[in-house]
Write an enzyme that holds these catalytic residues in place. Structure first.
Site, PDB file in Angstrom:
ATOM      1  N   ASN A   1      -0.707   1.670  -3.034  1.00  0.00           N
ATOM      2  CA  ASN A   1       0.347   3.081  -2.967  1.00  0.00           C
ATOM      3  C   ASN A   1       1.439   2.837  -2.669  1.00  0.00           C
ATOM      4  OD1 ASN A   1      -1.200   1.311  -0.606  1.00  0.00           O
ATOM      5  ND2 ASN A   1      -1.337   2.937   0.471  1.00  0.00           N
TER       6      ASN A   1
ATOM      7  N   LYS B   1      -3.125 -10.802  -7.379  1.00  0.00           N
ATOM      8  CA  LYS B   1      -3.408  -9.951  -8.447  1.00  0.00           C
ATOM      9  C   LYS B   1      -3.517  -8.640  -7.817  1.00  0.00           C
ATOM     10  CE  LYS B   1      -7.771  -7.268  -8.771  1.00  0.00           C
ATOM     11  NZ  LYS B   1      -7.126  -5.836  -9.593  1.00  0.00           N
TER      12      LYS B   1
ATOM     13  N   GLY C   1      -5.890  -3.454   1.256  1.00  0.00           N
ATOM     14  CA  GLY C   1      -7.140  -2.531   0.350  1.00  0.00           C
ATOM     15  C   GLY C   1      -7.746  -1.771   1.123  1.00  0.00           C
ATOM     16  N   SER C   2      -9.013  -1.213   0.580  1.00  0.00           N
ATOM     17  CA  SER C   2      -9.987  -0.681   1.539  1.00  0.00           C
ATOM     18  C   SER C   2     -10.626  -1.563   2.599  1.00  0.00           C
ATOM     19  CB  SER C   2     -10.913  -0.145   0.327  1.00  0.00           C
ATOM     20  OG  SER C   2     -11.237  -0.474  -0.988  1.00  0.00           O
TER      21      SER C   2
ATOM     22  N   GLU D   1      -5.778  -6.210   5.868  1.00  0.00           N
ATOM     23  CA  GLU D   1      -5.272  -5.255   5.780  1.00  0.00           C
ATOM     24  C   GLU D   1      -5.776  -4.502   5.050  1.00  0.00           C
ATOM     25  OE1 GLU D   1      -2.428  -4.391   8.252  1.00  0.00           O
ATOM     26  OE2 GLU D   1      -1.142  -7.482   7.727  1.00  0.00           O
TER      27      GLU D   1
ATOM     28  N   CYS E   1      -2.022   3.569   4.840  1.00  0.00           N
ATOM     29  CA  CYS E   1      -2.928   3.121   5.323  1.00  0.00           C
ATOM     30  C   CYS E   1      -2.685   3.932   6.862  1.00  0.00           C
ATOM     31  CB  CYS E   1      -3.487   1.747   5.456  1.00  0.00           C
ATOM     32  SG  CYS E   1      -1.960   1.140   5.821  1.00  0.00           S
TER      33      CYS E   1
END
Ligand code: NAP
Length: 453
Positions: A129, A152, A204-205, A226, A260
């Site tokens: 994002n 990555k 990420g999620s 995060e 986020c």
């Protein structure tokens, strides 16, 4: 690995994935580079990082084009992202020497101090994002601390990942202090298990965070996570409603709502609810989706069609369960992954819009009768990333921010933003650890205590 332009629906790049042997070779090379990089002088590292910041600005047009093609961000927002990366490079190039300087501690011994030493290669698992910013806020402190970095990146932004690797090389950093590996999420566990990888940071999620934390926990490696957020914005009875609505809409629509720390839940006091709703709707209804390279577009496409469709499903399910649709809420015709600015009210427990992160341009409105109720609705979530309070009574807002909201940061009379000078991170299922500022560079160092009798 395929990058698909979410505006045209066409492939904009195909890159060969690294196989297991190649990944291990890269890790060995990065580990070898660490042996000399760790011994380098801080001023030498600063010089490379300053140069990297300059290069970002020199190449901002090319770099922002890659971002916009791969994940659909408005060109003007992509440019702003690249410039912010240059800022974080300058910030750590200037301040890391003081953040990493040894600290004396008075004890009965003749001397005691803490020395901040690098720990080795840090793996960064990153999202699409903010495909440059998320990487640079890891890269700048990591390299300044004398660690080496292994990236990555998300599978839909391989061009961004490779461009960052190329920039680091062009800036003159020694070979292999920062490398990109092109692999999918399912290959991360094995990489964490490699003894030459010393720590992991993931942005990420929440499910990805849990999976990485479990893999790192099994081999006792430090993690910083995060993760997702569902930031509450409190609009109190004495707020400047017009300004609050303008900022709330801007905070909700930035990056097509895929942030986020996007403004996600608007918790509004009864007495100003109707006025705030009307103003918010005015801004949301006037936001047009379109070509991300067109200056007049306010919402670009979402990053992928599947993400757009998932968001729409959350909206549809919430409506089926009783939420009221005030604007948007449909899938536009055509190839582009557009989703219109959408507002829901009467959002209740049990609905996706109440419990889940809405990672797109969808605002959820809540009406409350007291500050206690506002805080209780705000905290009724698994997330705890950011939050905001709109009011003229900043003393009361400070109290609500400090003692009330369960969040890693709270902005008063503004929407939440990351800033190299300020710690960034969450509580609850939004993760743990901090990035940016002094706290960020101290996450992946060995705070070594040294005592002389
Ligand atoms: P994601 O699906 O979790 O992907 C993020 C990264 O994790 C990608 O590189 C992905 O690789 C990898 N990944 C996915 N599942 C994994 C697993 N089980 N094990 C190891 N790695 C795995 O998240 P996203 O859709 O890209 O990003 C959106 C989410 O990130 C939102 O929840 C958002 O709130 C959060 N986010 C948080 C922050 C923050 O600072 N707190 C900032 C930005 C975004 P592949 O692409 O190969 O699957």
């Amino acid at each position: 690995m395929k990058a698909i332009n979410p505006f045209t629906g066409k492939i904009c790049g195909i890159y060969p994935k690294h196989n297991e042997k190649e990944v291990n070779q890269i890790i060995n090379q990065v580990d070898l580079a660490y042996k000399s990089w760790r011994a380098s002088d801080c001023s030498e590292r600063s010089a490379f990082l300053f140069r990297l910041g300059e290069l970002l600005l020199e190449k901002e047009d090319w770099l922002s084009d890659i971002i916009t093609s791969e994940m659909g961000k408005l060109k003007k927002e992509s440019l702003a992202e690249v410039r912010k990366c240059a800022w974080v490079c300058r910030y750590y190039a200037e301040h890391a020497p003081e953040f990493l300087a040894s600290e004396s501690i008075q004890t009965e011994s003749s001397q005691a101090f803490v020395s901040y030493q690098p720990i080795g290669t840090v793996l960064a698992v990153m999202p699409w994002n903010f495909p440059f910013w998320q990487v640079f806020r890891f890269l700048a402190p990591t390299l300044m601390a004398g660690n080496t970095g292994l990236l990555k990146h998300a599978s839909n932004v391989p061009g961004c990942a490779l461009a960052i690797e190329q920039l680091v090389e062009e800036a003159g950093f020694p070979e292999n202090v920062f490398r990109t590996i092109l692999v999918g999420g399912s290959e991360v566990k094995a990489i964490i298990g490699n003894t030459k990888v010393k720590a992991v940071t993931l942005t990420g999620s929440t499910p990805a965070g849990k999976s990485v934390a479990a893999a790192a926990g099994a081999v006792l490696k430090k993690t910083v996570l995060e993760l997702g957020g569902s930031d509450p914005y409190l609009i109190l009875e004495d707020a400047d409603v017009q300004e609050a609505a303008r900022l709330c809409a801007a905070g909700r629509l930035l990056n097509a709502g895929q942030s986020c720390i996007g403004a996600k839940r608007f918790i509004v006091m009864d007495s100003v609810y109707e006025a705030f709703k009307a103003e918010l709707l005015r801004h949301m209804e006037s936001a047009r989706y379109g070509n991300p390279k067109d200056e007049t577009t306010s919402i670009g496409p979402m990053a992928r069609l599947d993400l757009r469709d998932e968001l729409h499903e959350q909206v549809v399910k919430s409506i089926q369960l009783g939420a009221k649709l005030l604007c948007g809420g449909y899938i536009p015709d055509g190839e582009a992954a557009f989703y219109p600015a959408t507002v829901l009210e009467n959002v209740q427990k049990g609905m996706p819009a109440y419990h889940e992160e809405l990672f797109g341009p969808v605002a959820a409105l809540f009406r409350v009768k007291s500050h206690d109720e506002a805080i209780s609705v705000a905290n009724d979530t698994v997330f705890g990333l950011g939050g905001a309070i709109f009011t003229q009574n900043t003393e009361n807002a400070k109290l609500l921010a400090e003692k009330g909201l369960e969040a890693g940061c709270v902005f008063i009379n503004d929407f939440v933003k990351s800033d190299p000078r300020l710690p960034f991170g969450g509580v609850k299922e939004s993760g743990y650890g901090r990035e940016l500022s002094l706290l960020g560079i101290r996450e992946f160092v060995n705070a070594k205590t040294i005592v002389i009798k």
